[in-house]
Design an enzyme around this catalytic site. Structure first.
Site: not given
Lengths: 571, 571
Positions: A552-553, A395, A217
């Protein structure tokens, strides 16, 4: 670079459509992926494979007599959702149970696992086996925790042949586990690959060097080495892969091996043949016998340059299954009888909406408003969450939350129009969230909403106590399904305090609205405190602690959404 | 980039070796390439394909029941030599005659043509059909002069099926010509490719653009266009390819087409599926029916990024042959009966040396000295010739001359040791030159030496008159086989004056040595005068007239070698 693209967001779906157009004799499209276009005997075990797209032939190219019965196709390098898995399993079912077989990655484990429980709850016998062949990704004593790379081909071929041979589900599962336990791979990368619509590769390898231990990946290797000849690279790969060769007198293994030299995408056939020439020589020099080698592209990583060696150590049963005929778009061997075509409903989905009781569907109509609140809050916060995620992640957290929540709203609106009760409302919304968002946080939000639904009923309206219990159950789901613990710098740092404070206030006799408000405040403070935790474990190697000082998002978005609901309940 | 390499010079040979190791059930190695490892019925027409390496699966990947019987494998992007072709034809022969089938390139036409004449002289029925599907490379009324690109697959598949169906050589040739006449291709390139051992790609495409009308040897396209969506590119390709669709009521064609969407190397399967999705839609919108489409890599160009569309307009016979089963390493369709393995002598070469008469072999022993002179002169001039060639060519002329001449010397020494006469000496040396040098000038030098041998005898020694005639014949061979005319700025500008002056002096009663001296002087002056000619036609487009002021390297090397022989004869 990926050049032939229409809308980058639709790339994976467009590719599946084109693949079905090209191989209409072999495969038929269903919601979430593809299944065989031909009949299988009644009672045959169904082998369903899958994962992200960008790896063709893995996985849809392996669907056909002698191999897989269906493939679930996620977005590029992203796990498919649980509801996609469910849909393919149902369409591929022959009444003999299903083996879910896929590479060992967190997102895939979550979604396939979630699908397996949900299908199991409906009475289907669904087994899960993960493939973990990459020796670079963990130590020999943690073989089961390794990543799945090109060895996927060997394990899927053998498991598919076991099903075709008429073995029962217990034996197909046993064969797949044994094959996975006896398969080892290692690869080298010369360049990274570029996602559709992106201008830059996911990573680069410095000129004059190669990376050992690639992922499929766009993960860079684990170490860099000065460029070497094909013969030297062959020798390196053979040494490391054969370091885990079983004892040749033990357990039916006598030095016979299935071998795959796999190209990642831009490393071409002539190069793979040069490499295989050396590999074959080295294996023979060690007294090994190569059985039906495969040299070509079986598990690609878009246009990445590189190659890998996979070896499966064979006993008699595995060898017989490895050599059995197969007829799929990308893997054909021996002669397979012509199969009859079957009718596949291409619009098949997990299930349709059964109306609930008038009370429950009234309540569902009001609950829909709260799901709409989640989507509103996520949409307003999208840009902020994206910026936060770009510090330590890729993001896309804000985008994923918006995609998931808006998909959930659409599905919930349809369900309400069809008269759904509370149970169906939240189960449907959860499946849609997971599928719309993709990724790990999408899987967790989906699982939580589904758990909420599971605890409620379509028959009667729920009182405050029942709803409270359901919310507590749902809040704990994030931790139970995701496997993270408080202190790992994940959304669990916010979900655990929410669950605990909410539960405590309910026990003290608070109203739902009041308890929710307190719990949301606790989640918000906890989310902010995650700024004091360094980068979480899984990301530490590549990102260091760039995220120190930033919350932390996932925890932040959870707190924001819970606060939004608290405000709506308080009005 | 090409990364997996041992010795770049041995890359193509290493690749063939590895390919045979990987597909030992299907193919066996012979001198010059590969043949089927399984038996074919006695009297079956043999289809032999081939060309440069770097295009896998084209051509060795198509050898097997239902398709080709053998493939000749040249160096990367370079034609195989006539003696390689001969060797593969002999090893693949079933007694029913041979169809030589290959893409239309000057070097391949020379070497395959040369082999066909030589085999024909030995009583074999060998037919030559070239494939010319690339619509970008010439106008519709010059379809036969176009290049062969990915359409090779469609024509080879149909011709192989015709042989498998038991058609006689006349009919297999007819089918191949008809298939070629009804096949059209067009491609786009996004990047160039890099030869093994090279640091730079053969060409680049500016960022944000694509090249239309690619070649498969790193030739850039014929025009640049701003980057477009996959759907727009599909529309462009379909429009141009279908511009040459035959009338649908005419000659058995009713709107049914075989379709290949081919990837050049670094443009991956998902992208090809996206492209094919649009292609299929556009073809259906025009009322065409797609019969068994192929989407994948069939004719690659190392790691070039790009794709092409090929269409074969089908009549009933072509459709039946297109759908017939085939079982080759890279192209499998339908079910083929299991074939018995056959014994292939892997060291099979064109022929072994039959000793000549004592007189002729004595003379051959002395003539060997002159072949050694050619190699000495070429070796001393190598660097100068390379510099001269780099002005308008790829700088390898000096190297090619040395490789060819030293291979000729080695073969001639072996032949002399085995007691060869004059005829065998020069035929053997010519075959070795052609094979050692590769390229067009190697083919011409090889053909000239073989022509020299053909005019002499192994039974009796040749007198001065007989030798003189043989030399004149050989000197004209350069022009006859190569097809260039004086004034084209090729070696023919030197070979024609040599032939004319040599012949005139012999007629006037000169000695061989004297006539040779005069002819070499004429060749030298003529070679120098080529400096006044602008770049030759075939190179004009890419190189402009950079070579104006510089003599042609092929003419110069010819003059140098003839001068060397003149000096040796004069001593």
């Amino acid at each position: 670079m990926t050049y032939l693209v229409n809308d980058p967001k639709e790339f994976a779906a467009d590719a599946v459509r084109g693949m079905v157009a090209a191989f209409g004799d072999h495969v038929a499209p269903v919601h979430g992926g593809i299944v065989r276009a031909t009949t299988s005997p009644d009672g045959q075990v169904s082998v369903v494979v899958g994962g992200g797209s960008g790896h063709y032939p893995a996985f849809p190219g392996w669907v056909g007599p002698g191999m897989a019965h269906g493939a679930v196709c996620g977005n590029v390098f992203a796990s498919p959702s649980a509801s996609q898995v469910e849909s393919v399993v149902r369409a591929a079912d022959n009444g003999g149970g299903t083996l879910l077989l896929f590479g060992n990655y967190a997102g895939d484990c979550l979604h396939f696992g979630e699908a397996a429980s949900s299908l199991g709850a409906d009475g289907l016998d669904v087994r899960v086996v993960t493939i973990s062949d990459d020796v670079a990704s963990n130590t020999p004593d943690h073989h089961g925790d390794r990543r799945g790379i090109a060895g996927d081909l060997l394990v899927v071929k053998v498991a598919g042949a076991a099903a075709e041979a008429g073995l029962r589900i217990d034996d197909v599962e046993r064969v797949a586990r044994r094959a996975g336990g006896l398969t080892r791979s290692l690869g080298v990368a010369f360049t990274g690959c570029t996602l559709p619509g992106a201008d830059e590769p996911l990573f680069t390898v410095p000129a004059g060097q190669f990376a050992l231990g690639l992922g499929i990946h766009g993960e860079p290797g684990i170490s860099l080495h000065p460029m070497a000849t094909a013969a030297d690279i062959a020798s390196l790969l053979v040494d490391r892969v054969l370091a885990e060769e079983p004892d040749r007198t033990e357990d039916g293994y006598r030095g016979r091996v299935a071998v795959l030299v796999n190209g990642l995408g831009a490393t071409k056939y002539e190069e793979l043949f040069v490499l295989f020439g050396s590999v074959a020589e080295l294996l023979e020099r060690r007294g090994l016998t190569i059985v039906h080698p495969v040299v070509g592209e079986q598990v690609t990583s878009l246009d990445m340059a590189g190659a890998s060696l996979s070896v499966m150590f064979l006993d008699d049963e595995l060898e017989r299954l490895w050599l059995a005929p197969a007829d799929t778009p990308a893997f054909k061997t021996g002669s397979v009888d012509v199969r009859e075509r079957r009718h596949v409903r291409t619009d098949e989905v997990a299930g349709s909406i059964v109306p609930g009781s008038p009370e429950s569907s009234d309540q569902a109509r009001r609950a829909l408003g709260l799901i709409e609140v989640l989507a509103d809050v996520a949409t307003r916060a999208e840009a902020d969450l994206g910026r936060l995620d770009s510090v330590a992640g890729d993001g896309d957290h804000g985008q994923g939350m918006v995609l998931g929540a808006t998909a959930a709203v659409r599905a919930a609106q349809d369900a309400v129009r069809a008269g759904a009760g509370m149970r169906t409302l939240f189960r449907t919304a959860g499946a849609a969230w997971s599928e719309g968002a993709g990724g790990t946080s999408g899987a967790l939000w989906g699982a939580a909403l589904r758990a909420l639904g599971q605890t409620l009923s379509d028959a009667e309206s729920a009182d405050e106590e029942r709803i409270g219990e359901a919310v507590v159950t749902a809040a704990w789901t994030f931790e139970e399904v995701g496997g993270a613990k408080p202190g790992d710098k994940t959304m669990v740092d916010a979900t655990r305090p929410f669950a605990e404070v909410f539960d405590a206030h309910l026990r003290d006799g608070s109203t739902l609205a009041c308890a929710w408000g307190e719990a949301a405040e606790a989640a918000t403070s906890a989310a902010q405190r995650t700024a004091e935790i360094p980068a979480r474990k899984g990301r530490a190697r590549t990102h260091g602690d760039a995220s120190l000082g930033h919350p932390d998002p996932g925890a932040v978005s959870f707190a924001l959404l819970m606060t939004g609901v608290a405000q709506a309940l308080g009005r």
